[in-house]
Design a protein around this motif. Structure first.
Motif, PDB file in Angstrom:
ATOM      1  N   ASN A  17       9.021 -54.342 -18.004  1.00 34.08           N
ATOM      2  CA  ASN A  17       8.266 -55.551 -17.678  1.00 34.08           C
ATOM      3  C   ASN A  17       7.038 -55.682 -18.574  1.00 34.08           C
ATOM      4  O   ASN A  17       6.670 -56.774 -18.983  1.00 34.08           O
ATOM      5  N   PHE A  18       6.418 -54.545 -18.855  1.00 33.04           N
ATOM      6  CA  PHE A  18       5.229 -54.586 -19.707  1.00 33.04           C
ATOM      7  C   PHE A  18       5.618 -54.862 -21.146  1.00 33.04           C
ATOM      8  O   PHE A  18       4.886 -55.510 -21.879  1.00 33.04           O
ATOM      9  N   ARG A  19       6.822 -54.350 -21.520  1.00 36.69           N
ATOM     10  CA  ARG A  19       7.312 -54.684 -22.859  1.00 36.69           C
ATOM     11  C   ARG A  19       7.489 -56.188 -22.968  1.00 36.69           C
ATOM     12  O   ARG A  19       7.123 -56.802 -23.966  1.00 36.69           O
ATOM     13  N   THR A  20       8.044 -56.812 -21.912  1.00 36.75           N
ATOM     14  CA  THR A  20       8.198 -58.269 -21.923  1.00 36.75           C
ATOM     15  C   THR A  20       6.832 -58.939 -21.986  1.00 36.75           C
ATOM     16  O   THR A  20       6.608 -59.842 -22.793  1.00 36.75           O
ATOM     17  N   LEU A  21       5.923 -58.453 -21.143  1.00 32.97           N
ATOM     18  CA  LEU A  21       4.610 -59.095 -21.047  1.00 32.97           C
ATOM     19  C   LEU A  21       3.868 -59.059 -22.380  1.00 32.97           C
ATOM     20  O   LEU A  21       3.245 -60.038 -22.771  1.00 32.97           O
ATOM     21  N   PHE A  22       3.938 -57.927 -23.071  1.00 32.23           N
ATOM     22  CA  PHE A  22       3.193 -57.818 -24.326  1.00 32.23           C
ATOM     23  C   PHE A  22       4.040 -58.112 -25.552  1.00 32.23           C
ATOM     24  O   PHE A  22       3.511 -58.435 -26.603  1.00 32.23           O
ATOM     25  N   GLY A  23       5.373 -57.976 -25.410  1.00 36.19           N
ATOM     26  CA  GLY A  23       6.232 -58.107 -26.589  1.00 36.19           C
ATOM     27  C   GLY A  23       6.839 -59.497 -26.747  1.00 36.19           C
ATOM     28  O   GLY A  23       6.846 -60.057 -27.839  1.00 36.19           O
ATOM     29  N   SER A  67       0.790 -66.253 -23.424  1.00 35.20           N
ATOM     30  CA  SER A  67       0.105 -66.660 -22.191  1.00 35.20           C
ATOM     31  C   SER A  67      -0.868 -65.585 -21.739  1.00 35.20           C
ATOM     32  O   SER A  67      -1.987 -65.866 -21.308  1.00 35.20           O
ATOM     33  N   PHE A  68      -0.405 -64.331 -21.823  1.00 35.39           N
ATOM     34  CA  PHE A  68      -1.255 -63.246 -21.328  1.00 35.39           C
ATOM     35  C   PHE A  68      -2.533 -63.142 -22.136  1.00 35.39           C
ATOM     36  O   PHE A  68      -3.632 -63.083 -21.578  1.00 35.39           O
ATOM     37  N   ILE A 114      -6.952 -68.370 -16.596  1.00 29.48           N
ATOM     38  CA  ILE A 114      -7.471 -67.009 -16.586  1.00 29.48           C
ATOM     39  C   ILE A 114      -6.457 -66.129 -15.863  1.00 29.48           C
ATOM     40  O   ILE A 114      -5.440 -66.614 -15.385  1.00 29.48           O
ATOM     41  N   LEU A 115      -6.719 -64.836 -15.793  1.00 26.98           N
ATOM     42  CA  LEU A 115      -5.701 -63.928 -15.262  1.00 26.98           C
ATOM     43  C   LEU A 115      -5.282 -64.305 -13.839  1.00 26.98           C
ATOM     44  O   LEU A 115      -4.102 -64.229 -13.507  1.00 26.98           O
TER      45      LEU A 115
END
Lengths: 305, 279
Positions: free
Chosen positions: A53-59, A66-67, A252-253
């Motif tokens: 999931n973090f790979r998706t979020l950052f990759g 968006s992030f 924002i977040l």
């Protein structure tokens, strides 16, 4: 042989309700959320995916854009608070604490009023005032001959975020003011009298004597501002909606988390990615709090009176 | 003599700055309240004028009272706030008493564990909280909100109250013990009455965020029957966004209860802050 002390049940009874509610509603869900960020649906079945999931979020370019946009906006939101809210708060507190000032209680009460209002009120009130249709803001600028300066600030990508940050500053300036005011009052008179004997008065007294003494309070205010800002949601949601317009300029977040978790318009809600964003926010806040606790707070000199 | 003159000038300057800022702080509230009593035409033509006999119009208030179920929302907010406040104060004071009165293994650790929640916002657990409330069938009930707000308020309450409880005289408690009072009696009849001022401070700090919260009502209890005033006015304003009379009246009605509460408690709030909870 000494008799064993009987178990003191009353301690457990006193602690139990608070610990039970706090653990069940706050700590367990927090860790469940952190845990959920390691899962996702694979072929419709919830399965462990590690850090995917973090790979998706950052990759993934769409997610990471968006992030980072939300994080960058959030950082700016925080910077505005640190540069505007806290200095104004300190200045107001310094004025309020000047000896023999009349009506201090009135000023204090009045300046704190925006802080107690809900975001719903604050968001709409400012939306109305800044509205180009109703025209209180343009009308007032016109009265002082600055009409050319008016722009629909909340609707322009370049200004919207700063405008919202300043609205939030307007709302919360009472908090640093109160805390610093309390800190200034707790400075003993002997210290100030000694300073006056040495000819240190007025502004130089503030900079040389009072400011160093209230630095720990300024540290606490900074970390409270940090946690509050990186957890903010309501003001943006109320005034700009979940889409944090115009064109995500005020995202924002908190609003990003809300949109991801609950979905909006055509996008479906995604609890797993939502949990991943919450985890990222948790790590950011934890990092900030740790920096404060270990790097800043230990270096601040505290004075015992 | 010259010193006296500079000090007068400084006082005038201080008042000027403070008055200016007070105006900035109060202006938006003032604008909303005066315009909520004016006719639609007057709102637009003279936004800064006070309502006069010719421009007075309470149509906004009538719309709000007819359209929105504000009485119910108000009742919901009141139930949630009062119930959460009761549990935060009771449980918080009990835990604070245990932590400050008794020495036991894990005391410090327990204190730190409970203080964690001051820094880490409860919202980050929302995803799991919602799942839990769905599993427990508590979605759209006030119980869900009360549980969440109780957990949210406890860390700060325990922290502030245990600071105050350390200051309660030991002699008094020892006298109670010699007279054969149980630990429970000592807490409820001797200690609680003494920390009432601290309880009032905690009450104000706990109450304001609960009353104003939008996040959890929106997520856990958005149904018509469980809406709070904050969520209700948000939704109402969203629907009536072009009906300015109604919007302004709804805003004024939402400002009123917090304002009254604040003015009633403000002395207590300031005393609590300045009593040295933050040093």
């Amino acid at each position: 042989m000494a008799e064993r002390k009987p178990i003191r049940w009353h301690i457990a009874v006193f602690l139990a309700p608070a610990v039970a509610v706090y653990t069940a509603i706050m700590i367990v869900p927090l860790f469940a959320t952190l845990n959920l960020s390691l899962f996702n649906l694979v072929d419709g079945v919830k399965s462990f995916v590690g850090l995917d999931n973090f790979r998706t979020l950052f990759g993934d370019p769409r997610w990471s854009a968006s992030f980072w946009n939300a994080l960058g906006n959030n950082a700016w939101f925080f910077v505005v608070h640190m540069l505007v809210q806290n200095p104004i708060g300190v200045a107001l507190a310094a004025l309020l604490s000047s000896p023999r000032l009349r009506m201090a209680a009135f000023y204090r009460t009045a300046i704190f009023i925006p802080t107690i209002l809900s975001f719903v009120i604050v968001g709409f009130v400012w939306k109305l005032i800044l509205s180009p249709i109703w025209g209180i803001a343009p009308g007032m600028l016109d009265a002082v001959g600055l009409k050319a300066l008016f722009a629909p600030w909340l609707g322009k990508e370049a200004y919207a975020l700063t405008t919202l940050a300043l609205i939030s500053v307007w709302q919360f300036v009472g908090i640093p003011m109160m805390l610093i005011y309390a800190a200034l009052l707790s400075i003993p008179d002997e210290v100030l009298e000694a300073a006056e004997m040495d000819g240190v008065t007025g502004a130089s007294q503030f900079w040389k004597i009072k400011l160093p003494l209230i630095l720990p309070s300024i540290g606490i205010i900074s970390i409270l501002t940090f946690v509050g800002n990186f957890n903010a949601f309501d003001l943006i949601y109320v005034s700009q909606g979940a889409l944090a317009g115009p064109n995500y300029a005020t995202d924002i977040l908190g609003t990003f988390l809300y949109r991801t978790f609950f979905g909006f318009q055509l996008q479906l809600g995604d609890p797993h990615m939502g949990a991943s964003i919450a985890t990222a926010m948790f790590l950011i806040i934890l990092a900030g709090v740790s920096v404060y606790l270990f790097a800043i707070q230990t270096r601040l000199r505290r004075y015992q009176f | 003599m010259s010193q006296a003159r500079t000090s007068t000038r400084r006082t005038i300057a201080a008042h000027a700055v403070l008055i200016t800022y007070t105006l900035i702080a109060l202006f938006p509230v003032f604008v909303v309240v005066i315009n909520s009593f004016k006719s639609r035409k007057a709102i637009f033509s003279e936004p800064l004028a006070l309502p006069s006999a010719s421009t007075f119009d309470a149509v906004g208030y009538r719309t709000v009272l007819e359209q929105g179920d504000f009485l119910l929302y108000f009742q919901n907010s009141l139930t949630v706030t009062v119930a959460s406040l009761f549990f935060v104060l009771l449980f918080g004071a009990m835990a604070a008493f245990a932590l400050s009165e008794y020495r036991f293994r894990g005391n410090l650790l327990m204190g730190l564990y409970l203080a964690l929640g001051i820094m880490i916002p409860i919202r980050l657990g929302t995803v799991a909280i919602l799942q839990m409330m769905v599993a427990g069938g508590l979605v759209n009930t006030l119980t869900a909100l009360i549980l969440v707000y109780t957990a949210q308020g406890l860390p700060l309450a325990v922290f502030i109250l245990s600071e105050f409880m350390r200051g309660v005289s030991d002699d008094l408690k020892s006298a109670g013990r010699i007279d054969g009072l149980s630990e429970y009696r000592i807490f409820f009849t001797l200690v609680l009455p003494l920390i009432r001022p601290a309880m009032a401070t905690v009450a104000v700090f706990t109450m304001i965020p609960i009353w104003n919260d939008l996040w959890f009502p929106l997520i856990l209890a958005p149904a018509e029957s469980s809406k709070t005033v904050t969520l209700g006015s948000q939704v109402f304003i969203g629907q009536f966004v072009t009906n300015w009379n109604a919007v302004l009246a709804a805003l004024s009605l939402a400002i009123l209860p917090v304002l009254v509460l604040y003015l009633a408690f403000s002395r207590q709030l300031i005393r609590g802050i300045t009593a040295g909870a933050v040093k």
